[in-house]
Design a protein around this motif. Structure first.
Motif, PDB file in Angstrom:
ATOM      1  N   PHE A 467      -5.483   3.468   0.331  1.00  0.00           N
ATOM      2  CA  PHE A 467      -5.887   3.654  -1.055  1.00  0.00           C
ATOM      3  C   PHE A 467      -6.119   5.004  -1.140  1.00  0.00           C
ATOM      4  O   PHE A 467      -5.907   5.788  -2.004  1.00  0.00           O
ATOM      5  CB  PHE A 467      -7.189   2.832  -1.268  1.00  0.00           C
ATOM      6  CG  PHE A 467      -8.059   3.226  -2.384  1.00  0.00           C
ATOM      7  CD1 PHE A 467      -7.360   2.810  -3.620  1.00  0.00           C
ATOM      8  CD2 PHE A 467      -9.037   3.788  -2.775  1.00  0.00           C
ATOM      9  CE1 PHE A 467      -7.995   3.120  -4.813  1.00  0.00           C
ATOM     10  CE2 PHE A 467      -9.778   4.075  -3.569  1.00  0.00           C
ATOM     11  CZ  PHE A 467      -9.135   3.479  -4.901  1.00  0.00           C
ATOM     12  N   ASP A 470      -3.169   7.175  -1.410  1.00  0.00           N
ATOM     13  CA  ASP A 470      -2.573   7.074  -2.617  1.00  0.00           C
ATOM     14  C   ASP A 470      -3.285   8.188  -3.436  1.00  0.00           C
ATOM     15  O   ASP A 470      -2.716   8.784  -4.533  1.00  0.00           O
ATOM     16  CB  ASP A 470      -2.561   5.660  -3.244  1.00  0.00           C
ATOM     17  CG  ASP A 470      -1.774   4.576  -2.599  1.00  0.00           C
ATOM     18  OD1 ASP A 470      -0.759   5.365  -1.684  1.00  0.00           O
ATOM     19  OD2 ASP A 470      -1.837   3.665  -2.744  1.00  0.00           O
ATOM     20  N   ILE A 801      -5.404   0.987 -11.269  1.00  0.00           N
ATOM     21  CA  ILE A 801      -4.274   0.518 -10.633  1.00  0.00           C
ATOM     22  C   ILE A 801      -4.062   0.437  -9.158  1.00  0.00           C
ATOM     23  O   ILE A 801      -3.716  -0.378  -8.926  1.00  0.00           O
ATOM     24  CB  ILE A 801      -2.954   1.220 -11.473  1.00  0.00           C
ATOM     25  CG1 ILE A 801      -3.323   0.932 -12.970  1.00  0.00           C
ATOM     26  CG2 ILE A 801      -1.585   0.747 -10.976  1.00  0.00           C
ATOM     27  CD1 ILE A 801      -2.126   1.746 -14.004  1.00  0.00           C
ATOM     28  N   LEU A 802      -4.486   1.771  -8.793  1.00  0.00           N
ATOM     29  CA  LEU A 802      -4.506   1.544  -7.247  1.00  0.00           C
ATOM     30  C   LEU A 802      -5.517   0.811  -6.637  1.00  0.00           C
ATOM     31  O   LEU A 802      -5.180   0.131  -5.521  1.00  0.00           O
ATOM     32  CB  LEU A 802      -4.543   3.063  -6.851  1.00  0.00           C
ATOM     33  CG  LEU A 802      -3.718   4.271  -7.279  1.00  0.00           C
ATOM     34  CD1 LEU A 802      -4.316   5.625  -6.985  1.00  0.00           C
ATOM     35  CD2 LEU A 802      -2.428   3.937  -6.738  1.00  0.00           C
ATOM     36  N   GLN A 804      -6.182  -2.117  -7.694  1.00  0.00           N
ATOM     37  CA  GLN A 804      -5.801  -3.577  -7.937  1.00  0.00           C
ATOM     38  C   GLN A 804      -4.507  -3.743  -6.840  1.00  0.00           C
ATOM     39  O   GLN A 804      -4.151  -4.734  -6.287  1.00  0.00           O
ATOM     40  CB  GLN A 804      -5.154  -3.754  -9.363  1.00  0.00           C
ATOM     41  CG  GLN A 804      -6.249  -4.202 -10.329  1.00  0.00           C
ATOM     42  CD  GLN A 804      -7.078  -5.345  -9.873  1.00  0.00           C
ATOM     43  OE1 GLN A 804      -6.399  -6.423  -9.378  1.00  0.00           O
ATOM     44  NE2 GLN A 804      -8.273  -5.205 -10.370  1.00  0.00           N
ATOM     45  N   LYS A 805      -4.102  -2.588  -6.428  1.00  0.00           N
ATOM     46  CA  LYS A 805      -2.785  -2.640  -5.400  1.00  0.00           C
ATOM     47  C   LYS A 805      -3.395  -2.889  -3.940  1.00  0.00           C
ATOM     48  O   LYS A 805      -2.806  -3.790  -3.473  1.00  0.00           O
ATOM     49  CB  LYS A 805      -2.173  -1.381  -5.183  1.00  0.00           C
ATOM     50  CG  LYS A 805      -1.149  -1.091  -4.395  1.00  0.00           C
ATOM     51  CD  LYS A 805      -0.618   0.056  -4.042  1.00  0.00           C
ATOM     52  CE  LYS A 805       0.354   0.447  -3.132  1.00  0.00           C
ATOM     53  NZ  LYS A 805       0.766   1.673  -2.819  1.00  0.00           N
ATOM     54  N   TRP A 806      -4.590  -2.481  -3.688  1.00  0.00           N
ATOM     55  CA  TRP A 806      -5.139  -2.770  -2.388  1.00  0.00           C
ATOM     56  C   TRP A 806      -6.241  -3.837  -2.299  1.00  0.00           C
ATOM     57  O   TRP A 806      -6.366  -4.728  -1.188  1.00  0.00           O
ATOM     58  CB  TRP A 806      -5.688  -1.472  -1.784  1.00  0.00           C
ATOM     59  CG  TRP A 806      -4.771  -0.583  -1.706  1.00  0.00           C
ATOM     60  CD1 TRP A 806      -4.291   0.628  -2.365  1.00  0.00           C
ATOM     61  CD2 TRP A 806      -3.698  -0.388  -0.574  1.00  0.00           C
ATOM     62  NE1 TRP A 806      -3.179   1.363  -1.752  1.00  0.00           N
ATOM     63  CE2 TRP A 806      -2.946   0.679  -0.553  1.00  0.00           C
ATOM     64  CE3 TRP A 806      -3.329  -1.440   0.577  1.00  0.00           C
ATOM     65  CZ2 TRP A 806      -1.820   1.251  -0.043  1.00  0.00           C
ATOM     66  CZ3 TRP A 806      -2.310  -0.809   1.539  1.00  0.00           C
ATOM     67  CH2 TRP A 806      -1.772   0.365   1.174  1.00  0.00           C
ATOM     68  N   PRO A 808      -6.261  -6.999  -4.594  1.00  0.00           N
ATOM     69  CA  PRO A 808      -5.919  -7.842  -5.543  1.00  0.00           C
ATOM     70  C   PRO A 808      -6.781  -8.843  -5.905  1.00  0.00           C
ATOM     71  O   PRO A 808      -7.352  -9.519  -4.984  1.00  0.00           O
ATOM     72  CB  PRO A 808      -4.361  -8.395  -5.074  1.00  0.00           C
ATOM     73  CG  PRO A 808      -4.455  -8.099  -3.606  1.00  0.00           C
ATOM     74  CD  PRO A 808      -5.401  -7.283  -3.570  1.00  0.00           C
TER      75      PRO A 808
END
Length: 988
Positions: A467, A470, A801-802, A804-806, A808
């Protein structure tokens, strides 16, 4: 005369408040206008007295003397009076003149003297020129560090690359304090001008315009563009205001204001008055913010005004007050070590006026103990190992940028301390929008899911993902910079060491080995005092990671509401009450038979019958009726009340047990965790979370005792019992053992979501007061730019958004399904009631076994008593015998006056025959015979069933008055014969 003695005694007590039993007595001398000095001195003594074990239950007594400012003669007089009382040490807070006089006296009397220099006018402080001791043994120790403003100024002008500047100082300032600075500036080739400013500042500028020509004013204006102000805050404010008003200051002016004591309010006033760039140097005390340092004495929390943030008492103190407080702590530390080493020297009464007075023989030993000590107090570290003075001092450099308008907030640019020098950069870097062509050196620390090692190609630089990576890539794409990243060597985020340095990624930034630190770095006040942080890009909270609770299968859970001892007492109560009823019924039967000659009708008095009645009442199924005697009613009434209470309690406890056993986890918050004892818990030693629990757990203002209990377990054996050395070790321990790991909520949530077996769950409070940020060097030009772009990413929703990527909502493991409550409840499973069916099955099997045993026993007993082939012969003989008896009975009834003996003969013959008939009847109908034994009356014989039951008169031997009627006997035996014949036909 008596009145004079009383008054003299009162004066003695007033002047010498020392306790006669105390062995620790210190003296203090303060100036009359220093109101806070006496107050803070009393507070320090009071705080030490709050813990008896600091000085081994010894109390410090003291005597305080007040003198006029700058009166050396009065200071010596008061010191002599204190020495006459007997003191172990002297603490003073005075000006330089009084300090010099007291130094000569304490050196002669060998009394340790802790001196705190005061500067009451608010201007910059200059060093006191104390006289050297004749024999080289100085007993005066300077608690306040030497003046280091000159060193900071020299570093600052070097960073600014100033070659020409002017220094303005007030008339009260001792210019001798600038001698060292001027010498060093001269060696560096700097052009430095000095100008004194009178108290009437407006007059200074009036004289300038009246005496200088236009060309001289222009040159003076150019010199004024780089100016250092050594004034009081109020004087500097008026001076800058006059310079702006007279147009001598411009937007490109740079003012440097240096003063050890300047408040935040004074700084804002200076910034409001200035035009151009403003840089401020002042002394700071980082431990002010740490309540665990200023409120701890020998690992004990104290309750003091210094620990109450609502009072704001600490902010109202002067710098000299802080050093005075720490001086008392320094003496207490020395007294403690003297008592511990058993090298105590008693106080001595010294007379300064007598030439024959010898100095105190324990003075040198006490001075040596003080000089070898070290404490951590309000001002930081304090010791006297550097030539009899405290050398630990720290400054912060605040400032604004060029062309900033009025009312702009000041920001911290760098810091300076006596050990490491300058920490940060003071160079003017104007970065507005981009960082094209810049390559940053970034230090990181592996922490899932913030920073992880990606799949690397052999021979290629190591790649990272996560995270934080990113977010860094998003910033690099926007700003256009490149970066080289490496891992920190010691694997730590960073904490302050005892020597003042830092380890971990924070230490890399302080040592200028990295430009930026990226990982799961939390923003804390301690870290922010040595490095800069960007705006937080993720909220921070502490979570609890633990194994999911496994529902234990217990088929006999219906026994759980009661303890084994309770079940044993209930099982023992049933036969005890049964025996009691059996005895009472027996006694009643004997009493009834003796009084009336008749036994109680239709009631069995056997023990098994009594126990059966008790058991039937316990299971609330009723029982056979018993006689209504008062004693039996009391027994049964008590038993019924007992069974009612037991059954009600069992029902309530069973419902509660089943409810609790269906709960997913008993730990859902820190309060639940602190109340239970079965689950061990801890965190990473010497981490931000560890310090968080220490701060909360040792805070006396914390109303809830939750964190105090948590800190006891976390810090057990200094953290080596329950805490771990790294987050990965804590996660593995939580998965492997019955252990709760306290760590960052973001980290433990990711661990629970990505667990292979989905056996982990999280709990805790999601409220956030801090966050994760990117750490930069002090004064880094990239801080504001990074913060601005992070805010833009938040506004656009890119950070969400980032996230939610890591993290969920539904990953490999669904945490919501385990933590959400089910309002409709949950049905009981079969294993919860399997024990009930087991008991029923066991009862049925036991009944079948007993029935089989009874059948076998009764059949064998009948064969052994009366063989089947003899029954028919005996019955025929009985029938013939009865016929003859009937005939004889009729003949006797026709003959009046027949002797009584003949009737007795017939009766005795029937008595010989009746038991045999009864025994055979029992053998043929064991069920009815057994039911009669349980206390119920035999039913009337029915012709349909051919039930053959002898009358009561035929089963017992009666007196003559109750003799059986032959006709009844005949009818009964006739039925027996018929029934036997029918059975014989069926068998054949």
């Amino acid at each position: 005369m008596e009145l004079l003695l009383i008054c003299f005694s009162f004066w003695i007590l007033h002047c010498n408040p020392a306790n006669a039993d105390s062995i620790i007595h210190i003296g203090a001398i303060f100036e009359e206008n220093a109101v806070k000095d006496d107050e803070i001195f009393q507070l320090a003594i009071s705080d030490l007295s709050l813990n008896d074990d600091i000085l081994q239950s010894e109390k410090i007594t003291h005597s305080v003397k007040l003198i006029e400012p700058n009166n050396p003669f009065q200071a010596v007089q008061e010191a002599c009076e204190l020495m006459n009382q007997g003191i172990l040490a002297l603490v003073t807070s005075t000006g330089c003149a009084a300090a010099s006089a007291l130094q000569s006296l304490t050196d002669a009397m060998h009394i340790p003297h802790l001196f705190i220099q005061r500067n009451g006018d608010g201007g910059p402080r200059t060093a006191c020129q104390l006289n050297p001791s004749p024999d080289g043994e100085s007993y005066t120790l300077a608690a306040r560090p030497p003046v280091r403003i000159n060193d900071v100024l020299l570093t600052l002008v070097s960073e600014f690359h100033w070659q020409k500047f002017i220094i303005f100082y007030e008339s009260d300032y001792d210019i001798r304090g600038l001698q060292t600075f001027m010498d060093q500036a001269s060696r560096l080739g700097l052009d430095v001008s000095l100008q004194r400013v009178d108290r009437n500042v407006s007059r200074v500028f009036t004289d300038l315009f009246s005496t200088m020509r236009t060309e001289e004013l222009n040159r003076y204006r150019d010199t004024l563009r780089r100016a250092v102000l050594l004034m009081s805050p109020r004087g500097a404010q008026v001076f800058i205001h006059q310079a702006v008003e007279t147009n001598l200051a411009s937007k490109d002016s740079h003012w440097v204001y240096a003063n050890e004591e300047v408040s935040d309010a004074d700084i804002m006033e200076l910034i409001h008055s200035s035009l151009g760039r403003m840089t401020i140097i002042r002394q700071v005390f980082p431990l002010w913010r740490d309540t665990n340092v200023r409120c701890m004495r020998n690992n004990h929390r104290i309750s003091s005004l210094l620990c109450d943030p609502q009072e704001g008492y600490l902010q109202s103190l002067e710098v000299s007050n802080l050093y005075l407080y720490d001086s008392v702590l320094m003496l207490a530390n020395a007294f403690y070590r003297k008592l511990e080493d058993r090298k105590w020297h008693s106080m001595a009464s010294l007379n300064c006026m007598r030439k024959s007075t010898k100095p105190w023989n324990g003075g040198w030993s006490m001075l040596d103990t003080i000089q070898k000590g070290r404490i951590s107090g309000l001002t930081g570290m304090m010791d006297f190992r550097a030539e009899g003075s405290n050398s630990h001092v720290q400054f912060e450099i605040l400032g604004t940028s060029y062309s900033e308008t009025f009312m702009k907030d000041v920001k911290r640019l760098a810091s300076w301390d006596s050990t490491r020098g300058l920490n940060g950069s003071l160079k003017e870097n104007r970065i507005e929008s981009g960082m094209q062509g810049v390559t940053l050196k970034i230090v990181t620390l592996l922490e899932e899911p913030f920073v992880m090692v990606a799949e690397n190609i052999l021979g290629q630089p190591k790649r990272y993902k996560g995270f934080s990576i990113d977010v860094l890539d998003a910033l690099a794409k926007i700003l256009g910079f490149k970066y080289d990243i490496y891992q920190v060597g010691d694997g730590k985020y960073g904490s302050a060491l005892p020597n003042g340095s830092w380890n971990g990624v924070i230490g890399e930034l302080i040592g200028k080995r990295a430009d930026l630190a990226v990982s799961a770095i939390t923003i804390t006040p301690e870290r922010e005092s040595v490095v800069d942080f960007s705006k937080r890009y993720l909220d921070y909270s502490v979570g609890i990671l633990m194994r999911k609770s496994e529902e234990k299968i217990n088929i006999f859970s219906l026994l759980a509401p009661f303890d084994l001892a309770v079940w044993a007492c209930i099982a023992a109560a049933i036969p005890v009450v049964g025996i009691m009823i059996f005895l009472l019924r027996r006694i009643q039967a004997v009493r009834c038979h003796s009084n009336t000659g008749h036994p109680p009708p239709s009631t069995s008095t056997s023990l098994q019958s009594a126990i059966w009645i008790v058991y039937g009442a316990f299971v609330q199924q009723g029982s056979d009726s018993i006689l209504g005697s008062v004693a039996l009613r009391i027994v049964m009434g008590s038993w019924w009340l007992f069974t009612l209470i037991v059954c009600s309690s069992y029902t309530a406890n069973l419902a509660a047990y089943l409810t609790v056993s269906r709960m997913d986890n008993a730990v859902r918050s820190f309060q639940d965790l602190s109340k239970q004892v079965d689950l061990a818990y801890g965190t990473v030693r010497d981490s931000a979370v560890y310090e968080y629990f220490r701060a909360k757990g040792t805070n006396p203002l914390e109303q809830d005792s939750t964190f105090a209990e948590l800190w006891k377990v976390v810090n057990k054996n200094n953290g080596f019992d329950n805490s771990v050395s790294s987050p990965s070790e804590g996660i593995k321990k939580a998965k492997r053992e019955s252990y709760a790991f306290l760590w960052d909520m973001a980290v433990v949530e990711y661990a629970a979501l990505t667990d292979d077996d989905c056996t982990l769950t999280i709990a805790g409070n999601s409220m956030s007061t801090r966050g994760y940020g990117m750490a930069l060097q002090h004064g880094s030009p990239y801080r504001d730019l990074f913060s601005q772009k992070i805010l833009e990413l938040q506004e656009k929703g890119d950070l969400d958004i980032l996230k939610q990527k890591w993290w969920p909502k539904k990953g490999r493991c669904d945490l919501q399904s385990h933590t959400d409550a089910q309002p409709e409840g949950r049905a009981l499973r079969l294993h919860s009631f399997a024990g009930v069916f087991c008991i029923l099955a066991a009862g049925l099997l036991l009944a079948l076994l007993v029935a089989a045993l009874e059948t076998w026993w009764n059949s064998n007993h009948c064969r052994r008593e009366q063989p089947k082939e003899d029954k028919e012969v005996n019955l025929e003989q009985v029938h013939q015998r009865l016929n003859s008896l009937l005939d004889e009975d009729l003949a006797h009834k026709q003959l009046p006056g027949e002797p009584w003996g003949r009737k007795d003969t017939a009766s005795s013959r029937w008595q010989d025959l009746a038991p045999a008939a009864q025994q055979c009847h029992n053998a043929l109908y064991p069920v009815q015979t057994q039911s009669a034994q349980w206390g119920s009356l035999p039913a009337e014989p029915s012709q349909d069933t051919h039930a053959i039951v002898l009358p009561t008169s035929a089963r017992r031997t009666h007196p003559r008055s109750q003799r059986a009627q032959p006709r009844d006997i005949y009818l009964s035996m006739t039925n027996i014969h018929k029934h036997s014949s029918s059975n014989r036909r069926v068998q054949s």
